[in-house]
Design an enzyme around this catalytic site. Structure first.
Site, PDB file in Angstrom:
ATOM      1  N   ASP A   7       0.868  -1.176   0.000  1.00 21.96           N
ATOM      2  CA  ASP A   7       0.000   0.000   0.000  1.00 21.96           C
ATOM      3  C   ASP A   7       0.910   1.233   0.000  1.00 21.96           C
ATOM      4  OD1 ASP A   7       0.912   0.248   2.601  1.00 21.96           O
ATOM      5  OD2 ASP A   7      -1.075   0.247   3.538  1.00 21.96           O
ATOM      6  N   HIS A   8       0.314   2.410   0.234  1.00 22.96           N
ATOM      7  CA  HIS A   8       1.100   3.645   0.235  1.00 22.96           C
ATOM      8  C   HIS A   8       2.131   3.647   1.368  1.00 22.96           C
ATOM      9  CE1 HIS A   8      -2.463   3.987   2.720  1.00 22.96           C
ATOM     10  NE2 HIS A   8      -1.835   4.885   3.460  1.00 22.96           N
ATOM     11  N   CYS A  64       3.271  -3.105   4.043  1.00 20.44           N
ATOM     12  CA  CYS A  64       2.419  -1.970   4.399  1.00 20.44           C
ATOM     13  C   CYS A  64       3.160  -1.210   5.502  1.00 20.44           C
ATOM     14  CB  CYS A  64       1.007  -2.407   4.809  1.00 20.44           C
ATOM     15  SG  CYS A  64       0.883  -3.431   6.286  1.00 20.44           S
ATOM     16  N   GLY A  65       2.492  -0.334   6.206  1.00 22.02           N
ATOM     17  CA  GLY A  65       3.200   0.472   7.193  1.00 22.02           C
ATOM     18  C   GLY A  65       3.863  -0.378   8.261  1.00 22.02           C
ATOM     19  N   THR A  66       3.067  -1.217   8.893  1.00 22.85           N
ATOM     20  CA  THR A  66       3.586  -2.101   9.935  1.00 22.85           C
ATOM     21  C   THR A  66       3.797  -3.534   9.459  1.00 22.85           C
ATOM     22  OG1 THR A  66       1.346  -2.668  10.594  1.00 22.85           O
ATOM     23  CG2 THR A  66       2.399  -0.813  11.760  1.00 22.85           C
ATOM     24  N   GLY A  67       3.137  -3.906   8.388  1.00 19.63           N
ATOM     25  CA  GLY A  67       3.099  -5.304   7.947  1.00 19.63           C
ATOM     26  C   GLY A  67       1.940  -6.072   8.561  1.00 19.63           C
ATOM     27  N   GLY A  69      -1.452  -5.351   8.817  1.00 23.53           N
ATOM     28  CA  GLY A  69      -2.664  -5.455   8.001  1.00 23.53           C
ATOM     29  C   GLY A  69      -2.473  -6.406   6.829  1.00 23.53           C
ATOM     30  N   HIS A  97      10.790 -23.523   8.923  1.00 22.16           N
ATOM     31  CA  HIS A  97       9.757 -24.248   9.665  1.00 22.16           C
ATOM     32  C   HIS A  97       8.354 -24.041   9.103  1.00 22.16           C
ATOM     33  CE1 HIS A  97      12.124 -24.965  13.677  1.00 22.16           C
ATOM     34  NE2 HIS A  97      12.792 -25.360  12.601  1.00 22.16           N
ATOM     35  N   ASN A  98       8.067 -22.836   8.625  1.00 20.59           N
ATOM     36  CA  ASN A  98       6.695 -22.510   8.209  1.00 20.59           C
ATOM     37  C   ASN A  98       6.503 -22.548   6.699  1.00 20.59           C
ATOM     38  OD1 ASN A  98       7.418 -20.178  10.607  1.00 20.59           O
ATOM     39  ND2 ASN A  98       5.869 -21.727  11.046  1.00 20.59           N
ATOM     40  N   ARG A 108       7.241   1.149   7.672  1.00 18.72           N
ATOM     41  CA  ARG A 108       7.464   2.198   8.663  1.00 18.72           C
ATOM     42  C   ARG A 108       8.172   1.654   9.897  1.00 18.72           C
ATOM     43  NH1 ARG A 108       1.263   4.298   7.757  1.00 18.72           N
ATOM     44  NH2 ARG A 108       1.650   5.513   5.876  1.00 18.72           N
ATOM     45  N   ARG A 131       8.652 -33.059  10.338  1.00 15.62           N
ATOM     46  CA  ARG A 131       7.601 -32.730  11.304  1.00 15.62           C
ATOM     47  C   ARG A 131       6.950 -31.383  10.995  1.00 15.62           C
ATOM     48  NH1 ARG A 131      12.429 -31.410  13.574  1.00 15.62           N
ATOM     49  NH2 ARG A 131      12.590 -29.492  14.800  1.00 15.62           N
ATOM     50  N   HIS A 132       7.682 -30.519  10.307  1.00 12.29           N
ATOM     51  CA  HIS A 132       7.112 -29.206   9.967  1.00 12.29           C
ATOM     52  C   HIS A 132       6.053 -29.333   8.871  1.00 12.29           C
ATOM     53  CE1 HIS A 132      10.117 -27.632  12.584  1.00 12.29           C
ATOM     54  NE2 HIS A 132      11.065 -28.204  11.880  1.00 12.29           N
ATOM     55  N   ARG A 135       2.799 -30.234  10.442  1.00 16.18           N
ATOM     56  CA  ARG A 135       2.139 -29.059  11.039  1.00 16.18           C
ATOM     57  C   ARG A 135       1.488 -28.195   9.961  1.00 16.18           C
ATOM     58  NH1 ARG A 135       7.478 -28.770  14.869  1.00 16.18           N
ATOM     59  NH2 ARG A 135       6.813 -30.501  16.201  1.00 16.18           N
TER      60      ARG A 135
HETATM   61  C1  RB5 Z   1      -1.943   2.725   6.361  1.00 15.06           C
HETATM   62  O1  RB5 Z   1      -1.916   3.975   6.949  1.00 15.06           O
HETATM   63  C2  RB5 Z   1      -1.576   1.658   7.369  1.00 15.06           C
HETATM   64  O2  RB5 Z   1      -2.653   1.424   8.218  1.00 15.06           O
HETATM   65  C3  RB5 Z   1      -1.138   0.390   6.670  1.00 15.06           C
HETATM   66  O3  RB5 Z   1      -0.048   0.671   5.869  1.00 15.06           O
HETATM   67  C4  RB5 Z   1      -0.714  -0.764   7.549  1.00 15.06           C
HETATM   68  O4  RB5 Z   1       0.248  -0.367   8.479  1.00 15.06           O
HETATM   69  C5  RB5 Z   1      -1.802  -1.545   8.155  1.00 15.06           C
HETATM   70  O5  RB5 Z   1      -1.581  -2.535   8.865  1.00 15.06           O
END
Ligand code: RB5
Length: 146
Positions: A7-8, A64-67, A69, A97-98, A108, A131-132, A135
């Site tokens: 995303d942005h 995404c910003g945090t990963g 979402g 493993h996964n 971010r 074993r993985h 799972r």
């Molecule tokens: C967008 O502002 C932000 O919510 C998205 O990039 C992400 O961090 C969501 O998990």
């Protein structure tokens, strides 16, 4: 082929990761987003997941910003094992493993060098099976049941 999407909030890091993969000689498809207009991350999680599920890409990368979402959204899609990682151990284990078929990174959260190092660790690791795999089969059963 590797598909990447963001995303942005992940756009700048997506550009850096794409350049990194191309420098490594990998074939990369960029599923967007392509500018910094605010967009909804589930749309891009879906695009990348569909490439992987269809077999049009072997693996995918989402930013995404945090990963957070992106990982929540991608993991709603049957057959996707999306791993949000923040350190090298997690990146290696996500494959070993996964057998994660999508790597998720926070634009971010990480600087570009750090993110490229995590991507490299995931790309270079090998699924250990055994074993993985048992799972992972249980995860597939969960997808079928719910
Ligand atoms: C967008 O502002 C932000 O919510 C998205 O990039 C992400 O961090 C969501 O998990």
């Amino acid at each position: 082929m590797i598909v990447i999407g963001s995303d942005h909030g992940g756009l700048t890091l997506k550009t850096a990761l794409t350049s990194y993969m191309k420098r490594r000689g990998l074939e990369v498809t960029d599923a967007g987003t392509y500018d910094d207009t605010s967009v909804d991350y589930p749309d891009f999680a879906q695009k990348v997941a569909e490439y992987v599920i269809a077999g049009d890409a072997e693996i995918g990368v989402l930013v995404c910003g945090t990963g957070i979402g992106m990982s929540i959204a991608a993991n709603k899609i049957s057959g996707i094992r999306a791993a949000l990682v923040t350190d090298l151990f997690m990146a290696q284990m996500a494959k070993k493993h996964n057998n994660a078929n999508v790597l998720v990174l926070g634009g971010r959260v990480l600087n570009e060098q750090n993110a490229c190092d995590l991507l490299a660790a995931w790309l270079d690791a090998t699924f250990e099976g055994g074993r993985h795999q048992i799972r992972l089969d249980k995860i597939t059963a969960l997808e079928k049941k719910y």
